[in-house]
Scaffold this active site. Structure first.
Site, mmCIF file in Angstrom:
data_model
loop_
_atom_site.group_PDB
_atom_site.id
_atom_site.type_symbol
_atom_site.label_atom_id
_atom_site.label_comp_id
_atom_site.label_asym_id
_atom_site.label_seq_id
_atom_site.Cartn_x
_atom_site.Cartn_y
_atom_site.Cartn_z
ATOM 1 C CG HIS A 180 45.262 40.420 46.458
ATOM 2 N ND1 HIS A 180 44.705 39.913 47.624
ATOM 3 C CD2 HIS A 180 45.907 39.389 45.875
ATOM 4 C CE1 HIS A 180 45.009 38.629 47.739
ATOM 5 N NE2 HIS A 180 45.735 38.291 46.687
ATOM 6 C CE LYS A 184 50.994 34.119 43.371
ATOM 7 N NZ LYS A 184 50.725 35.224 44.310
ATOM 8 C CD GLU A 235 48.819 39.522 48.131
ATOM 9 O OE1 GLU A 235 48.481 38.457 48.669
ATOM 10 O OE2 GLU A 235 49.197 39.589 46.947
ATOM 11 C CG ASP A 246 42.823 41.926 50.129
ATOM 12 O OD1 ASP A 246 43.284 40.946 49.534
ATOM 13 O OD2 ASP A 246 41.795 41.865 50.834
ATOM 14 C CG ASP A 276 52.973 37.947 43.969
ATOM 15 O OD1 ASP A 276 53.673 38.365 44.906
ATOM 16 O OD2 ASP A 276 51.765 37.688 44.090
#
Length: 434
Positions: free
Chosen positions: A353, A221, A303, A326, A249
């Protein structure tokens, strides 16, 4: 005939914020939650349809209310009538009530609620057929699959005839690809070491544990302080080496130019992709980021992509290198299949996702079906894995050496243990009294 006699919906929440599990730059302290649907019938065989949509805490009660508002559109209907024309059923649920449709259309909370109901129907159908979802889909003829879909608003990019052609071109090798999955499993990547709220010691420990378990692909992340992002990337590279894959991400944190500048700074850590670099609704912004970062860093998103129309435009605009649909933000499995077919036409790999309660359970079926019947390829494809909350499911995902093992139990793998539903019921469950 089997009549759906009752819909129950539950507000199920897990206090993951206490340990910062799932934390990222946009979602600092999520409580992974599910709007959880159970469909009962008059069949007397004990089969129920289970489905959920994923949220991260506050607001889950709004999604529960949306499910209740849709319940009258399914209670009293015959399962066999629904499954004979799933495409018509899907359109009726998502658009059949013009007043409810105003709350979307086909996006937001009302679409999340549709996903929980639609996926519960598929789960019930697969259980009645005695097959896991991926196998139910893979065993259908191309014509049967296309009848499950609604091509409205995407027929300029994908016609029913084109969908049939995509499915037919892969028919010959389905048995071999199914056998390959049973033998080798589906390749995955782990996010578990890369949550933004974790300390350096915890990151290193989790990365080492993941390496020992056989993982080759890791996600970090980013999107907070750039200096900190670089420091954390260095930590992960020290632990996993340079021969393994690292993805990043940003969880929608950056403006377009900011995303490009930050990823150029992070490029020295060789990320395969930057995921959600900007607003999930900014199709042209994603296209600009992709054009200016190519070819060294790919762009992944999906997502928070509301529906098949947005995915159509992302693909038409050459805005993404990886399609991250997603399973519960799209309007259930029907719409997921449309996106799989769109991605196959545009030759963009689908990497769903998986970071949420139940999403790994869902997406294993989606990726298996994609490989066996739609794309026929594993090139560029990885399936996200997060080691959270699987113990609450009757048939949880199984992982071996960084690969998903093929699920065999009938249904969509989303049925939760009754004791988990009771313990984590919000706000009265035992877990919320502690």
């Amino acid at each position: 005939m089997t009549t759906i006699t009752h819909l129950e919906v539950r507000d199920t929440r897990f206090p993951t914020s206490r340990d910062l599990d799932g934390s990222d730059a946009m979602n600092a302290a999520p409580d992974y939650s599910a709007t959880y649907v159970i469909l009962s019938t008059d069949a007397g065989d004990g089969h129920e349809g289970h489905g959920l949509t994923f949220t991260i805490g506050r607001g889950n009660e709004v999604c529960v209310a949306a499910v209740n508002s849709l319940a009258s559109r399914i209670v009293g209907r015959e399962l066999e009538t629904i499954t004979a024309d799933m495409g018509r059923f899907w359109r009726d649920l998502t658009s059949g009530d013009s007043q409810l449709r105003w709350l979307g259309p086909e996006k937001g909370v009302i679409h999340l609620a549709c996903a929980a109901i639609v996926n519960a129907v598929w789960d019930l159908w697969a259980k009645r057929e005695g097959k896991p979802i991926w196998k139910l889909l893979a065993d259908m003829t191309p014509e049967e699959l296309v009848r499950c879909l609604d091509f409205r608003f995407v027929s300029d990019a994908l016609t029913p005839g084109e969908a049939l052609a995509i499915l037919k071109r892969n028919e010959a090798g389905k048995a071999q690809r199914e056998a390959h999955m049973r033998e080798a499993g589906y390749p995955g990547y782990t996010t578990s070491a890369g949550w933004l709220g974790y300390s350096e010691d915890k990151m290193r420990q989790l990365a080492r544990e993941a390496l020992a378990e056989g993982w080759e692909h890791f996600k970090q992340k980013v999107g907070g302080d750039l200096t900190e992002d670089r420091r954390r990337a260095q930590i992960l590279r020290e632990e996993i080496g340079w021969q393994r894959t690292l993805m990043m991400d940003a969880n929608q944190m950056w403006d377009v130019d900011e995303a490009i500048a930050n990823m150029r700074s992070l490029a020295e850590y060789a990320p395969l992709w930057i995921e959600e670099p900007t607003s999930p609704d900014d199709i042209l912004g994603h296209a600009e980021i992709r054009a200016r970062l190519a070819p060294s860093i790919g762009v992944a998103t999906g997502e928070h992509c509301h529906n098949r129309v947005m995915f159509k435009q992302l693909l038409q605009a050459d805005a993404i290198d990886f399609c991250q649909l997603d399973a519960a933000r799209l309007g259930g499995l029907n719409e997921v299949i449309v996106v799989l077919l769109l991605a196959a036409k545009y030759d963009v790999p689908v990497c769903p996702h998986g970071g949420g309660v139940g999403l790994c359970e869902y997406t294993q079926h989606i990726s298996l079906f994609d490989y066996i019947a739609v794309s026929g390829s594993l090139e560029g494809r990885l399936l996200e894995y997060v080691d959270h909350l699987h113990e609450h499911f009757v048939d949880p995902v199984r992982i071996d050496k960084g690969r998903y093992l093929v699920p065999e139990a009938p249904g969509y793998s989303i049925t939760m243990h009754p004791e988990s539903l009771a313990r984590f019921q919000f706000p009265d469950g035992e877990a919320w009294q502690e």
